[in-house]
Design a protein around this motif. Sequence first.
Motif, PDB file in Angstrom:
ATOM      1  N   THR A  68       2.447   6.601  -1.382  1.00 52.05           N
ATOM      2  CA  THR A  68       1.235   5.913  -1.058  1.00 52.05           C
ATOM      3  C   THR A  68       0.421   5.230  -2.253  1.00 52.05           C
ATOM      4  O   THR A  68       0.401   6.438  -3.069  1.00 52.05           O
ATOM      5  CB  THR A  68       0.315   6.527   0.015  1.00 52.05           C
ATOM      6  N   ARG A  87       0.871  -1.003   0.011  1.00 53.16           N
ATOM      7  CA  ARG A  87       0.117  -0.028  -0.029  1.00 53.16           C
ATOM      8  C   ARG A  87       1.154   1.153   0.000  1.00 53.16           C
ATOM      9  O   ARG A  87       0.538   2.207  -0.396  1.00 53.16           O
ATOM     10  CB  ARG A  87      -0.984   0.087   1.262  1.00 53.16           C
ATOM     11  N   SER A  88       2.261   1.209   0.832  1.00 49.44           N
ATOM     12  CA  SER A  88       2.784   2.384   0.872  1.00 49.44           C
ATOM     13  C   SER A  88       4.296   1.700   0.763  1.00 49.44           C
ATOM     14  O   SER A  88       4.644   0.831   1.255  1.00 49.44           O
ATOM     15  CB  SER A  88       2.597   3.030   1.987  1.00 49.44           C
ATOM     16  N   ARG A  93       8.479   3.573   1.902  1.00 49.03           N
ATOM     17  CA  ARG A  93       9.059   4.750   2.484  1.00 49.03           C
ATOM     18  C   ARG A  93      10.678   4.515   2.639  1.00 49.03           C
ATOM     19  O   ARG A  93      11.052   3.281   2.974  1.00 49.03           O
ATOM     20  CB  ARG A  93       8.281   4.919   3.744  1.00 49.03           C
ATOM     21  N   GLU A 123       8.151   9.064   1.056  1.00 53.83           N
ATOM     22  CA  GLU A 123       7.171   7.989   1.332  1.00 53.83           C
ATOM     23  C   GLU A 123       6.226   8.236   0.099  1.00 53.83           C
ATOM     24  O   GLU A 123       5.848   9.170  -0.393  1.00 53.83           O
ATOM     25  CB  GLU A 123       6.325   8.204   2.672  1.00 53.83           C
TER      26      GLU A 123
END
Length: 145
Positions: free
Chosen positions: A143, A114-115, A117, A141
Motif C-alpha cells: 500500500t 493506491r495498493s 496485491r 500486498e
Amino acid sequence: MSELSVRGRWTRVVATVLCGGLLLAGTLYGQDDDFPFGPFRMYSTGPDPNGDARDTRVEGTDDQGRTVPITEGNSGIRRAEIEGQQQAYVDTPSRLAEVAAAYQEHSPAAAPLRSVRIVIRWHGIEEARPTGTFRDQVIAEWTRP
C-alpha cells in the motif's frame, strides 16, 4: 550400403552406453534442470484429482477505490514473471511498488494505484472436475504510504 568400420561400431557403442548411463543417472538422481538427461517432472506427474487448482493474478486499487487487473498490456509485466518471483514478493511486499510504477508508466492516463496485491484464486476440484467454487487468498500486498 557400406559397413561400419570396427572403430565406427565402437564409437557408436560407447556413445550409446554413455547416453544410456546419463539417462539412468538423471532419472535416479537428476532434477528438472538436468533435462534432457534428468526427469522433466512437469510432465511426469499429475495433479491431485481432488486438489484445488491455483490461478494467480495481480490486481491494484486506484485512488477511487476501483479494483484494476494488472496485465502485461497495462504494465509490461508478464504474469509468469510475477509467478517466477512470487516468493520474493511474499518475503518483501514493498517490491510490488515496482509493479505500481510499471503500471503508471504504461498507463499514464489511468489513476495512480493506491495498493497492489498478488491474489491466488483456488478453484475447487473434485474427481478431476471443477466444482464451480473458489476462494481467494492474498499472498502479498503493498500500500502506497
